[in-house]
Design a protein around this motif. Structure first.
Motif, short mmCIF file in Angstrom:
data_model
loop_
_atom_site.label_atom_id
_atom_site.label_comp_id
_atom_site.label_asym_id
_atom_site.label_seq_id
_atom_site.Cartn_x
_atom_site.Cartn_y
_atom_site.Cartn_z
N GLY A 1 0.79 -1.22 0.00
CA GLY A 1 0.00 0.00 0.00
C GLY A 1 0.82 1.27 0.00
O GLY A 1 0.33 2.34 -0.37
N ASP B 1 -1.38 6.65 -5.47
CA ASP B 1 -2.77 6.49 -5.06
C ASP B 1 -3.72 7.33 -5.90
O ASP B 1 -4.88 7.52 -5.56
N ASN C 1 -6.26 -1.58 -0.36
CA ASN C 1 -5.50 -0.37 -0.06
C ASN C 1 -4.83 0.26 -1.29
O ASN C 1 -3.95 1.11 -1.15
N LEU C 2 -5.25 -0.15 -2.49
CA LEU C 2 -4.70 0.41 -3.71
C LEU C 2 -5.82 0.60 -4.73
O LEU C 2 -6.86 -0.04 -4.66
N GLY D 1 -9.47 1.40 3.72
CA GLY D 1 -9.52 1.22 2.28
C GLY D 1 -10.91 0.89 1.78
O GLY D 1 -11.91 1.50 2.17
#
Length: 291
Positions: A3, A27, A72-73, A157
């Motif tokens: 992440g 991100d 988380n991405l 997330g």
């Protein structure tokens, strides 16, 4: 890939990292993430590179290797396998990042010789990989989303759950604990440094994190009875015994006999490079399958 960072390397079959490159995980968008992955691979390409392997923090569709969604991405419904094959013209393998780390620790690290193994990676989130009866379990194994506190804090997330291990025992959770103790600029490293310097409040915070980790381990032990539990990831490696000791104590408290007296929780032998080495092993699987 994690992440917060992307680590790429040229790795041989024995797990030796011959060269490496590290960059931040973007991100902004899925396109930015894919571009960063492409750049990470291209930084390692040479005549000695025969295949490419990815370890990604996401659920995969097993039949195709397609990325379904990352927590988380910015990755959602992406055929990374097909993209990389077309771009690099090499055999390509894709695996969940924690599964890749489990493969590396089982083949080359702290889990060598274990028929049943649980590997946990504590970083931005919490990943988990399992070896069952001498085979890497290729299913989801989303250990980070085991509930350890019903009605607890919201997960992070893209996860909509509450009280998950990821919300309570990740590096992100340690960041939050550090800010509570030391102010808005503190992070997990500050918390670990404070505990190592003898700050009782920091020690207690890390022990609480270790307790949540151990509760999850004990519950999983009651399902699959691992010979050994290996804990790695950036935060796991940094915190070390400050969380591993409390985790083993909590795990044995929750586990059924005989695991309540024999279950061992140990640090990863490959450290922060377990995921990288595991991704290389996935690449070699793709290479051998293509021959």
């Amino acid at each position: 890939m994690g992440g917060t960072k992307i680590l790429s390397g040229a790795v041989d079959r024995d797990g030796n990292v011959l060269r490496r490159n590290e960059t931040e995980s973007p991100d902004a968008s899925e396109e930015a993430v894919v571009a960063a992955l492409d750049a990470a691979v291209e930084a390692m390409l040479g005549n000695d590179v025969l295949a490419v392997g990815f370890g990604v923090p996401a659920n995969l569709e097993r039949a195709s290797g397609r990325i379904l969604r990352a927590t988380n991405l910015m990755l959602d419904d992406l055929d990374l396998l097909a993209h990389a094959r077309a771009r690099f013209g090499l055999p390509v393998g894709v695996e969940n990042d924690a599964n890749a780390a489990a493969l590396a620790e089982w083949k080359l690290g702290a889990g060598r010789g274990a028929a049943n193994l649980l590997v946990l990676t504590l970083g931005t989130g919490v990943g988990g990989g399992l070896v069952l009866e001498d085979r890497l379990y290729r299913g989801w194994a989303e250990v980070g989303h085991v509930v350890v506190q019903a009605g607890g804090p919201p997960c992070q997330g893209n996860c909509h759950g509450r009280g998950h291990l990821e919300a309570l025992a990740s590096g992100t959770a340690a960041d939050a604990a550090a800010r509570d103790l030391y102010g808005p600029d503190a992070d997990a490293r500050t918390l670990v440094s404070g505990a190592q310097a003898g700050d009782a409040s920091a020690v207690a915070q890390l022990a609480e994190i270790g307790g949540f980790l151990g509760a999850a381990i004990g519950s999983i032990a009651n399902l699959v009875n691992p010979d050994l539990v290996v804990v790695g990831g950036g935060f796991g490696e940094a915190a070390g015994e400050l969380i591993l000791g409390p985790a083993q104590e909590a795990a044995r408290r929750e586990a059924l006999a005989p695991a309540d007296g024999t279950l061992r929780v140990v640090p990863a032998a490959l450290g922060s490079e377990a995921g990288l080495v595991g991704a290389a092993l996935v690449a070699f699987e793709a290479l051998d399958g293509a021959r």
